[in-house]
Design an enzyme around this catalytic site. Structure first.
Site, PDB file in Angstrom:
ATOM      1  N   SER A  95       0.955  -1.262   0.026  1.00 49.67           N
ATOM      2  CA  SER A  95      -0.138   0.116   0.047  1.00 49.67           C
ATOM      3  C   SER A  95       0.924   1.268   0.092  1.00 49.67           C
ATOM      4  O   SER A  95       1.869   1.386   0.642  1.00 49.67           O
ATOM      5  CB  SER A  95      -0.985   0.035   1.233  1.00 49.67           C
ATOM      6  N   HIS A  99       2.751  12.116  -1.340  1.00 49.93           N
ATOM      7  CA  HIS A  99       2.385  13.654  -1.384  1.00 49.93           C
ATOM      8  C   HIS A  99       3.481  14.273  -1.891  1.00 49.93           C
ATOM      9  O   HIS A  99       4.366  14.526  -1.153  1.00 49.93           O
ATOM     10  CB  HIS A  99       2.012  13.668   0.081  1.00 49.93           C
ATOM     11  N   HIS A 109      -2.449   7.305  -4.991  1.00 56.40           N
ATOM     12  CA  HIS A 109      -2.412   6.184  -3.861  1.00 56.40           C
ATOM     13  C   HIS A 109      -2.344   4.902  -4.765  1.00 56.40           C
ATOM     14  O   HIS A 109      -3.231   4.803  -5.815  1.00 56.40           O
ATOM     15  CB  HIS A 109      -3.755   6.225  -3.007  1.00 56.40           C
ATOM     16  N   ASN A 111      -2.669   0.414  -4.016  1.00 54.84           N
ATOM     17  CA  ASN A 111      -2.906  -0.717  -3.221  1.00 54.84           C
ATOM     18  C   ASN A 111      -3.166  -2.133  -3.909  1.00 54.84           C
ATOM     19  O   ASN A 111      -3.991  -2.063  -4.877  1.00 54.84           O
ATOM     20  CB  ASN A 111      -4.026  -0.712  -2.048  1.00 54.84           C
ATOM     21  N   VAL A 112      -2.329  -3.018  -3.731  1.00 49.92           N
ATOM     22  CA  VAL A 112      -2.790  -4.566  -4.114  1.00 49.92           C
ATOM     23  C   VAL A 112      -2.669  -5.498  -2.810  1.00 49.92           C
ATOM     24  O   VAL A 112      -1.403  -5.381  -2.136  1.00 49.92           O
ATOM     25  CB  VAL A 112      -1.983  -5.077  -5.096  1.00 49.92           C
ATOM     26  N   HIS A 178     -20.035  12.945   3.204  1.00 48.58           N
ATOM     27  CA  HIS A 178     -20.150  14.159   3.850  1.00 48.58           C
ATOM     28  C   HIS A 178     -19.924  15.477   3.066  1.00 48.58           C
ATOM     29  O   HIS A 178     -20.356  16.666   3.676  1.00 48.58           O
ATOM     30  CB  HIS A 178     -19.482  14.283   5.230  1.00 48.58           C
ATOM     31  N   GLY A 262      -2.636  -4.031  13.560  1.00 48.02           N
ATOM     32  CA  GLY A 262      -1.701  -3.664  12.759  1.00 48.02           C
ATOM     33  C   GLY A 262      -0.790  -2.765  13.271  1.00 48.02           C
ATOM     34  O   GLY A 262      -1.211  -1.930  14.376  1.00 48.02           O
TER      35      GLY A 262
END
Length: 305
Positions: A95, A99, A109, A111-112, A178, A262
């Protein structure tokens, strides 16, 4: 029973982390490279976090590999899959969040990941997941088109319906309810992938993992030396607030990592070094800041216009 080769998945993920870090470091000019932090989890497993901070190009870049396992999943992590409760499990993945310092370069970003849960006398339950998405502050159409072209090319060998389906899932997933706005311009998102045979699913996960740096590095190289103003830097910090809000309120990976014990530092490495919030701030109509909202945020077809 299908053979589930967890070691092959792990070796791929470690190699992916190595490759992405090397390619990102090659674009940096002012930092000493990625710092590696190997860690172990008391409940089983561990990982290696790699973080580059305070670079001239990358203000904060984190690329994390983790492989955690345990004797039983907690109820909080199996709310939607009660049949998994109490099984032995392994979860592994890469992951990353980048920035950049220059507000003309988008945050990205990727992720796998792979998950398998087993118990004696039963078939293993497994799936793959992942994807990548792009979060610009100042939009460039050619960057968005390139990003989605690479995403589509990764999906095309697996069926004409794969890119549209996982693009839509990405648009819907990276949505701040939101705020009633998407986090960025999307990309790919998939989860619970097991409807093909194991080898085919693993192949798709690799295709997505390999495509990320092909999609992002050309954008980073194109934009990293563009001039910018203090006002544009302030807008970048303001928009980073949306990133923080999503990761702490909605992101599945963040919630799963915290629920399963984690490593907190690695889980929260996705957060930017600097961020700001302003009360009820609105962009000036017709400005480049307003253009982000009108011309870039929201689900749209970037490839066909």
């Amino acid at each position: 029973m299908e053979h589930i080769d967890t070691d092959a998945v792990k070796q791929y993920l470690l190699g992916l982390q190595d490759d992405i870090c090397a390619q990102l470091a090659a674009e940096e000019t002012g930092a000493g490279g990625f710092r590696e932090d190997a860690w172990q989890r008391e409940q089983g497993g561990g990982g290696r976090s790699r973080v580059l901070e305070d670079g001239e190009v990358l203000e904060k870049a984190g690329v994390n590999f983790s492989h955690v396992y345990g004797a039983g999943l907690p109820k909080s992590a199996t709310a939607h899959r009660p049949e998994l409760e109490g099984r032995q499990f392994q979860a592994m993945g890469v992951s990353l969040v980048i920035h950049p310092r220059n507000p003309m370069v988008p945050t990205s970003h990727a992720n796998v990941r792979f998950f398998v849960a087993e118990k004696p006398g039963a078939d293993p339950v497994w799936w793959f997941g992942g994807g990548f998405d792009l979060t610009p502050y100042y939009g460039f159409k050619e960057d968005c088109v390139h990003w989605h072209q690479v995403a589509k090319a990764a999906c095309d060998p697996f069926g004409d319906d794969v890119y549209p389906r996982y693009k839509q899932w990405c648009d819907e997933y990276f949505y701040l309810k939101h705020r009633e706005e998407t986090r960025g311009v999307g990309g790919l998102f998939f989860d619970d992938l097991n409807h093909w045979e194991y080898a085919r699913c693993f192949e798709f996960m690799r295709a997505v993992g390999d495509a990320y740096i092909q999609a992002y590095r050309p954008i980073l190289r194109r934009r990293k030396e563009l001039p910018y103003t203090r006002q544009q830097r302030d807008f970048q910090l303001y928009r980073r607030g949306r990133y923080v809000e999503f990761n702490l309120v909605y992101d599945r990976g963040t919630l799963f990592g915290l629920q399963t014990g984690g490593r907190t530092e690695s889980i929260l490495m996705s957060l930017p070094a600097l961020v700001s919030w302003k009360y009820d701030w609105q962009p000036e109509p017709g400005s480049r800041e307003a253009e982000l909202y009108t011309d870039f945020l929201g689900a749209r077809d970037w490839i066909h216009g």
